[in-house]
Motif scaffolding. Sequence first.
Motif, PDB file in Angstrom:
ATOM      1  N   ASP A   1       1.190  -1.221  -0.211  1.00 59.35           N
ATOM      2  CA  ASP A   1       0.034   0.352  -0.011  1.00 59.35           C
ATOM      3  C   ASP A   1       1.039   1.186  -0.050  1.00 59.35           C
ATOM      4  O   ASP A   1      -0.403   2.119   0.199  1.00 59.35           O
ATOM      5  CB  ASP A   1      -0.930   0.489   1.606  1.00 59.35           C
ATOM      6  CG  ASP A   1      -0.142  -0.119   2.547  1.00 59.35           C
ATOM      7  OD1 ASP A   1       1.296  -0.400   2.349  1.00 59.35           O
ATOM      8  OD2 ASP A   1      -0.766   0.048   3.488  1.00 59.35           O
ATOM      9  N   ALA A   2       2.542   1.466  -0.197  1.00 52.65           N
ATOM     10  CA  ALA A   2       3.356   2.450  -0.457  1.00 52.65           C
ATOM     11  C   ALA A   2       2.752   3.281  -1.679  1.00 52.65           C
ATOM     12  O   ALA A   2       2.958   2.646  -2.459  1.00 52.65           O
ATOM     13  CB  ALA A   2       4.266   2.127  -0.194  1.00 52.65           C
ATOM     14  N   ILE A   3       2.976   4.152  -1.854  1.00 52.54           N
ATOM     15  CA  ILE A   3       2.376   4.834  -2.957  1.00 52.54           C
ATOM     16  C   ILE A   3       3.737   5.186  -2.868  1.00 52.54           C
ATOM     17  O   ILE A   3       4.271   6.730  -2.393  1.00 52.54           O
ATOM     18  CB  ILE A   3       1.253   6.257  -2.694  1.00 52.54           C
ATOM     19  CG1 ILE A   3       0.316   4.788  -2.662  1.00 52.54           C
ATOM     20  CG2 ILE A   3       1.666   6.621  -3.596  1.00 52.54           C
ATOM     21  CD1 ILE A   3      -0.979   5.710  -2.280  1.00 52.54           C
ATOM     22  N   THR A   4       4.160   5.085  -4.020  1.00 50.72           N
ATOM     23  CA  THR A   4       5.337   6.305  -4.611  1.00 50.72           C
ATOM     24  C   THR A   4       4.780   6.411  -6.540  1.00 50.72           C
ATOM     25  O   THR A   4       5.014   5.998  -6.957  1.00 50.72           O
ATOM     26  CB  THR A   4       6.829   4.949  -4.988  1.00 50.72           C
ATOM     27  OG1 THR A   4       7.126   4.449  -3.801  1.00 50.72           O
ATOM     28  CG2 THR A   4       7.867   5.659  -5.373  1.00 50.72           C
ATOM     29  N   LEU A   5       4.658   7.932  -5.872  1.00 53.97           N
ATOM     30  CA  LEU A   5       4.507   8.560  -7.777  1.00 53.97           C
ATOM     31  C   LEU A   5       4.968   8.325  -8.985  1.00 53.97           C
ATOM     32  O   LEU A   5       6.566   8.210  -8.305  1.00 53.97           O
ATOM     33  CB  LEU A   5       3.762   9.403  -7.347  1.00 53.97           C
ATOM     34  CG  LEU A   5       2.461   9.962  -6.492  1.00 53.97           C
ATOM     35  CD1 LEU A   5       2.258  11.155  -6.406  1.00 53.97           C
ATOM     36  CD2 LEU A   5       0.740   9.129  -7.080  1.00 53.97           C
ATOM     37  N   ASP A   6       4.770   8.288  -9.969  1.00 52.82           N
ATOM     38  CA  ASP A   6       5.385   9.137 -10.981  1.00 52.82           C
ATOM     39  C   ASP A   6       5.362   9.961 -11.963  1.00 52.82           C
ATOM     40  O   ASP A   6       4.071  10.363 -11.699  1.00 52.82           O
ATOM     41  CB  ASP A   6       5.682   7.003 -12.416  1.00 52.82           C
ATOM     42  CG  ASP A   6       6.653   7.953 -13.610  1.00 52.82           C
ATOM     43  OD1 ASP A   6       6.603   9.334 -13.564  1.00 52.82           O
ATOM     44  OD2 ASP A   6       6.710   6.879 -13.907  1.00 52.82           O
ATOM     45  N   PRO A   7       5.411  11.661 -11.245  1.00 49.56           N
ATOM     46  CA  PRO A   7       5.291  12.211 -11.575  1.00 49.56           C
ATOM     47  C   PRO A   7       4.923  12.706 -13.125  1.00 49.56           C
ATOM     48  O   PRO A   7       4.189  13.491 -13.582  1.00 49.56           O
ATOM     49  CB  PRO A   7       6.030  13.398 -10.932  1.00 49.56           C
ATOM     50  CG  PRO A   7       7.258  12.770 -11.349  1.00 49.56           C
ATOM     51  CD  PRO A   7       6.883  11.034 -10.970  1.00 49.56           C
ATOM     52  N   ALA A   8       5.754  11.674 -14.239  1.00 56.63           N
ATOM     53  CA  ALA A   8       5.213  11.713 -15.194  1.00 56.63           C
ATOM     54  C   ALA A   8       3.277  11.215 -15.939  1.00 56.63           C
ATOM     55  O   ALA A   8       3.268  11.410 -16.634  1.00 56.63           O
ATOM     56  CB  ALA A   8       6.948  11.539 -16.722  1.00 56.63           C
ATOM     57  N   GLU A   9       3.574   9.965 -15.010  1.00 55.92           N
ATOM     58  CA  GLU A   9       2.088   9.299 -15.287  1.00 55.92           C
ATOM     59  C   GLU A   9       0.626  10.962 -14.649  1.00 55.92           C
ATOM     60  O   GLU A   9       0.289  10.164 -15.362  1.00 55.92           O
ATOM     61  CB  GLU A   9       2.838   8.437 -14.794  1.00 55.92           C
ATOM     62  CG  GLU A   9       3.523   6.730 -15.458  1.00 55.92           C
ATOM     63  CD  GLU A   9       2.963   6.517 -16.590  1.00 55.92           C
ATOM     64  OE1 GLU A   9       1.459   6.574 -16.565  1.00 55.92           O
ATOM     65  OE2 GLU A   9       3.598   6.421 -17.780  1.00 55.92           O
ATOM     66  N   ILE A  10       1.105  10.349 -13.468  1.00 54.93           N
ATOM     67  CA  ILE A  10      -0.186  10.758 -12.522  1.00 54.93           C
ATOM     68  C   ILE A  10      -0.041  12.218 -12.018  1.00 54.93           C
ATOM     69  O   ILE A  10       1.680  12.207 -11.229  1.00 54.93           O
ATOM     70  CB  ILE A  10      -0.847  10.179 -11.437  1.00 54.93           C
ATOM     71  CG1 ILE A  10       0.329   9.651 -11.210  1.00 54.93           C
ATOM     72  CG2 ILE A  10      -1.159   8.981 -13.279  1.00 54.93           C
ATOM     73  CD1 ILE A  10      -0.952   8.092 -10.116  1.00 54.93           C
ATOM     74  N   GLU A  11      -0.484  12.872 -11.099  1.00 54.49           N
ATOM     75  CA  GLU A  11      -0.282  14.211 -10.531  1.00 54.49           C
ATOM     76  C   GLU A  11      -0.110  13.559  -8.928  1.00 54.49           C
ATOM     77  O   GLU A  11       0.692  13.904  -8.197  1.00 54.49           O
ATOM     78  CB  GLU A  11      -1.396  15.344 -10.658  1.00 54.49           C
ATOM     79  CG  GLU A  11      -1.336  16.536  -9.998  1.00 54.49           C
ATOM     80  CD  GLU A  11      -2.106  17.552 -10.338  1.00 54.49           C
ATOM     81  OE1 GLU A  11      -2.757  17.555  -9.246  1.00 54.49           O
ATOM     82  OE2 GLU A  11      -1.680  18.456 -11.303  1.00 54.49           O
TER      83      GLU A  11
END
Length: 324
Positions: A271-281
């Motif tokens: 459940d840990a979230i690591t965003l890819d800022p190129a994909e989603i905000e």
Amino acid sequence: MRDGETVTFGGLGGLDRAAELRGDAARQAALWGEGTARVIVLWRGKPMVAGEARDRLALLPAGHPLVAGARGPRLFLGIAADGPVFALDLSAWEPVGIDAAAQGGAFFDATEQRHPAVPADHLFVELRGVMTRLSPLDAELAATARGLFEWHRSHGFCARCGHASDMAMAGWQRHCPACNAPHFPRTDPVVIMLVTHGNRVLLGRSHGWPEGMYSLLAGFIEPGETIEAAVRREVVEETGVKVDAVRYLASQPWPFPASLMLGCAAEAVSDAITLDPAEIEDALWISREDMIEVLGGRHPRVKPARRGAIAHFLINAWVADLLD
């Protein structure tokens, strides 16, 4: 999933697409001239709707002056209970005083246009704004016509040799006169995922979305990839969350411009979230209790997915415990 086909554009309106008639120009001409043919008209992707509530397609008779004066080929959509249905594109029409910036640059085009040849309550409107008000038949007709016209607009040249191609088979094919290649309407498969971890669901938002708007994660299926593999890849690429079991729930044609949304349930094993800022905000976990507040418009941060979209449909089903 119970009632999976009741999603908007689900195709439960009783339209007979009559594919056997698409190559029969003589029969189509006879249907056009019998007096029962009705015509959907679209302008730059917007269907014409009728009524103060904007809750029905404006189905014009074949002899209507607006139809008779239209330029360009017509599509044969099929046969409904009341008779044959065709579609025409009026995108060449230039309304007086149109606000091009408002019409073309926003996330959602809220402008409305009226042609002088129709009554005041007949308007061209953004389909996403009225899709939940339309009957299942009207929704299917509007989605089909919009998807086909968008395909013709963007695929006017042969992908094999580059020559200009021609509309064929009543709008359901294109044909290249140079190399004789046939081309068929394109539909892009997209997975959209109801990712859960215990009593929580994973939501995300794309760049440029209206403030507070969140939805389920989604992404295009790549060549050589299964639905299940696409779900796992897209979720981990966008958020870093890993999922295990994946199952299909329901589908929705989404003609904006040419997708088939494949709704799936996926069980997260992290459940840990690591965003890819190129994909989603942004992305976050929302509990079932908080999702009730979101759907009711009472959440302080999150606004719900658009009504009529399969994301909203799946989230509602999850909250109501209607997933098989």
